[in-house]
Design a protein around this motif. Structure first.
Motif, mmCIF file in Angstrom:
data_model
loop_
_atom_site.group_PDB
_atom_site.id
_atom_site.type_symbol
_atom_site.label_atom_id
_atom_site.label_comp_id
_atom_site.label_asym_id
_atom_site.label_seq_id
_atom_site.Cartn_x
_atom_site.Cartn_y
_atom_site.Cartn_z
ATOM 1 N N TYR A 1 -9.700 -10.843 0.642
ATOM 2 C CA TYR A 1 -9.786 -10.476 -0.763
ATOM 3 C C TYR A 1 -8.382 -10.519 -1.374
ATOM 4 N N LYS A 2 -8.311 -10.712 -2.670
ATOM 5 C CA LYS A 2 -7.039 -10.726 -3.383
ATOM 6 C C LYS A 2 -6.830 -9.364 -4.026
ATOM 7 N N SER A 3 -5.675 -8.776 -3.804
ATOM 8 C CA SER A 3 -5.373 -7.474 -4.414
ATOM 9 C C SER A 3 -4.050 -7.550 -5.141
ATOM 10 N N ILE A 4 -4.057 -7.173 -6.397
ATOM 11 C CA ILE A 4 -2.859 -7.190 -7.231
ATOM 12 C C ILE A 4 -2.479 -5.746 -7.540
ATOM 13 N N LEU A 5 -1.282 -5.361 -7.137
ATOM 14 C CA LEU A 5 -0.780 -4.024 -7.428
ATOM 15 C C LEU A 5 -0.490 -3.918 -8.924
ATOM 16 N N VAL A 6 -0.974 -2.846 -9.550
ATOM 17 C CA VAL A 6 -0.931 -2.725 -11.011
ATOM 18 C C VAL A 6 -0.151 -1.486 -11.432
ATOM 19 N N GLU A 7 0.684 -1.647 -12.434
ATOM 20 C CA GLU A 7 1.352 -0.492 -13.035
ATOM 21 C C GLU A 7 0.325 0.246 -13.900
ATOM 22 N N LYS A 8 -0.037 1.417 -13.464
ATOM 23 C CA LYS A 8 -1.134 2.162 -14.088
ATOM 24 C C LYS A 8 -0.851 2.468 -15.554
ATOM 25 N N GLU B 1 1.467 -11.379 -16.662
ATOM 26 C CA GLU B 1 2.149 -12.204 -15.662
ATOM 27 C C GLU B 1 2.199 -11.489 -14.326
ATOM 28 N N ILE B 2 1.702 -12.153 -13.286
ATOM 29 C CA ILE B 2 1.663 -11.567 -11.951
ATOM 30 C C ILE B 2 2.852 -12.092 -11.156
ATOM 31 N N VAL B 3 3.644 -11.186 -10.619
ATOM 32 C CA VAL B 3 4.857 -11.539 -9.880
ATOM 33 C C VAL B 3 4.545 -11.650 -8.393
ATOM 34 N N GLY B 4 4.954 -12.763 -7.788
ATOM 35 C CA GLY B 4 4.764 -12.939 -6.360
ATOM 36 C C GLY B 4 3.317 -12.893 -5.926
ATOM 37 N N GLN B 5 2.395 -13.261 -6.794
ATOM 38 C CA GLN B 5 0.956 -13.248 -6.537
ATOM 39 C C GLN B 5 0.418 -11.845 -6.260
ATOM 40 N N SER B 6 1.257 -10.799 -6.446
ATOM 41 C CA SER B 6 0.872 -9.488 -5.935
ATOM 42 C C SER B 6 1.109 -8.308 -6.868
ATOM 43 N N ILE B 7 1.959 -8.435 -7.902
ATOM 44 C CA ILE B 7 2.357 -7.276 -8.696
ATOM 45 C C ILE B 7 2.210 -7.579 -10.185
ATOM 46 N N GLY C 1 3.160 -5.649 -13.679
ATOM 47 C CA GLY C 1 3.805 -4.475 -14.260
ATOM 48 C C GLY C 1 5.029 -4.852 -15.058
ATOM 49 N N THR C 2 5.651 -3.840 -15.628
ATOM 50 C CA THR C 2 6.878 -4.042 -16.384
ATOM 51 C C THR C 2 8.031 -4.324 -15.415
ATOM 52 N N GLU C 3 9.162 -4.756 -15.972
ATOM 53 C CA GLU C 3 10.327 -5.043 -15.135
ATOM 54 C C GLU C 3 10.767 -3.807 -14.351
ATOM 55 N N ASN C 4 10.716 -2.639 -14.980
ATOM 56 C CA ASN C 4 11.127 -1.407 -14.298
ATOM 57 C C ASN C 4 10.205 -1.100 -13.119
ATOM 58 N N PHE C 5 8.900 -1.290 -13.312
ATOM 59 C CA PHE C 5 7.938 -1.036 -12.237
ATOM 60 C C PHE C 5 8.174 -1.999 -11.073
ATOM 61 N N ILE C 6 8.339 -3.268 -11.392
ATOM 62 C CA ILE C 6 8.561 -4.270 -10.345
ATOM 63 C C ILE C 6 9.841 -3.968 -9.580
ATOM 64 N N GLN D 1 0.835 -1.201 0.000
ATOM 65 C CA GLN D 1 0.000 0.000 0.000
ATOM 66 C C GLN D 1 0.872 1.254 0.000
ATOM 67 N N TYR D 2 0.493 2.200 -0.841
ATOM 68 C CA TYR D 2 1.128 3.515 -0.825
ATOM 69 C C TYR D 2 0.191 4.471 -1.565
ATOM 70 N N PRO D 3 0.291 5.765 -1.329
ATOM 71 C CA PRO D 3 -0.597 6.727 -1.980
ATOM 72 C C PRO D 3 -0.475 6.670 -3.500
ATOM 73 N N GLY D 4 -1.622 6.580 -4.168
ATOM 74 C CA GLY D 4 -1.641 6.535 -5.625
ATOM 75 C C GLY D 4 -1.545 5.146 -6.217
ATOM 76 N N ALA D 5 -1.541 4.120 -5.386
ATOM 77 C CA ALA D 5 -1.441 2.752 -5.895
ATOM 78 C C ALA D 5 -2.727 2.340 -6.607
ATOM 79 N N VAL D 6 -2.579 1.527 -7.652
ATOM 80 C CA VAL D 6 -3.705 1.003 -8.428
ATOM 81 C C VAL D 6 -3.778 -0.504 -8.203
ATOM 82 N N TYR D 7 -4.999 -1.028 -8.047
ATOM 83 C CA TYR D 7 -5.161 -2.443 -7.735
ATOM 84 C C TYR D 7 -6.260 -3.096 -8.586
ATOM 85 N N HIS D 8 -6.030 -4.368 -8.884
ATOM 86 C CA HIS D 8 -7.092 -5.258 -9.347
ATOM 87 C C HIS D 8 -7.496 -6.079 -8.129
#
Length: 333
Positions: free
Chosen positions: A102-109, A200-206, A208-213, A8-15
């Motif tokens: 609930y399942k939440s996946i952090l998404v690169e906006k 592709e979801i990394v670590g069940q949680s993220i 995004g692109t390699e740079n975002f991860i 969690q952080y301000p401005g985060a996007v989730y599925h």
């Protein structure tokens, strides 16, 4: 298998995905779905969440949200508890409605917002009974499926006020007939190409692109997780408090000391805005005013009651709300 991380952080996007307990239905009739959407919209307003897309299925739902205040956990807790309470009361049942957390996946906006919106909107045809249908039949079904935000993306008259369409439609030419036609064309292509995964979801949680991860790993996960996130919430809470109080001080023309010493409507207004816009809890507000969280709750309830019979007070509240929101939008961490 370890639990997926809660990032969690301000401005985060989730599925966000939430499923019924034992795969049982979480809706029994359309009134349940209407109540669900009402509670979702109310929670979105309270926690200042941006809602991009949703779909309701028989035994689960999907949300695509952004959290400017970094408060997904509080938004989902209030939202899920409220709907569970409604459902249990209506059907005279007790116990959990949902299957665990609930399942939440952090998404690169920037890279995945549009694709995820389409993946979510395709859920009604991603069921066994639709497997043998032609692409046209699947599209026709989506066009009459009432429990998703898709139609607001395809036709302006179906837009829901609480949903933010423009950000995603900007990729297709804007929130206008041209952009909506382009979005529908892409949905049609996704059906033909059988879009089954957003990526592709990394670590069940993220997602995004390699740079975002790598940024997430370095900036958030590189330090001890609990300490890092707790510190971020404390800093965000402090900044939110100061921004809201500053907006109130400027608008009311009084000092911070005088604002905190006020009683009656002014005190109730300050508490309500700290809660609704600042993202502070009742306990945190109580510490500011040196009272219990129950007393904070009662003050806020009295304010809502008084506003119903006092148009001037209600007008002042909405004016202060907009000022506080504008001030809060400047917060960065």
């Amino acid at each position: 298998m370890s639990r997926p991380l809660r990032i969690q952080y301000p401005g985060a996007v989730y599925h966000v995905i939430c499923r019924g307990n034992d795969r049982k239905g979480i809706f029994r009739e359309d009134q349940d779905r209407k109540t669900f959407v009402e509670i979702l919209e109310d929670s979105r307003e309270i926690y200042q969440v941006i809602l991009y897309a949703w779909v309701l299925m028989e035994n689960h739902f999907h949300l695509l949200v952004e959290t400017p205040l970094g408060n997904l956990d509080r938004f989902m807790r209030r939202f899920n508890i409220s709907y569970t309470g409604y459902f249990n009361r209506k059907y005279d049942r007790v116990g959990h409605l949902y299957q665990g957390r609930y399942k939440s996946i952090l998404v690169e906006k920037e890279s995945y917002l549009s694709q995820l919106s389409r993946y979510i909107h395709l859920n009604p045809i991603r069921v066994k009974e639709m497997a043998s249908r032609t692409p046209k039949e699947k599209m026709d079904y989506l066009l009459v499926y009432p429990w998703s935000t898709l139609m607001g993306y395809l036709e302006g008259r179906y837009k829901i006020a609480e949903v933010e369409y423009g950000t995603i439609l900007e990729e297709f030419g804007g929130d206008n007939p041209k952009g909506r036609r382009a979005y529908q064309k892409r949905i049609t292509e996704d059906i033909r190409e059988e879009l089954m995964s957003p990526g592709e979801i990394v670590g069940q949680s993220i997602l995004g692109t390699e740079n975002f991860i790598e940024r997430i790993k370095t900036d958030i996960l590189g330090q001890e997780m609990d300490r890092e996130l707790k510190g971020g919430r404390q800093l965000k809470g402090y900044k939110a408090r100061q921004k809201v109080l500053t907006a109130l001080i400027k608008e009311l023309g009084i000092s911070e000391a005088a604002l905190l010493a006020e009683r009656g409507d002014i005190r109730g207004l300050a508490m309500e805005l700290l809660y609704r816009v600042g993202g502070l809890t009742g306990v945190e507000i109580g510490k500011i005013y040196k009272i219990s969280y129950n007393a904070v709750s009662q003050e806020r309830k009295r304010l809502m009651t008084r506003m119903k019979g006092d148009p001037n007070l209600e007008k002042k509240y909405w004016s202060l709300l907009e000022k506080a929101r504008g001030s809060l939008s400047l917060i960065k961490i």
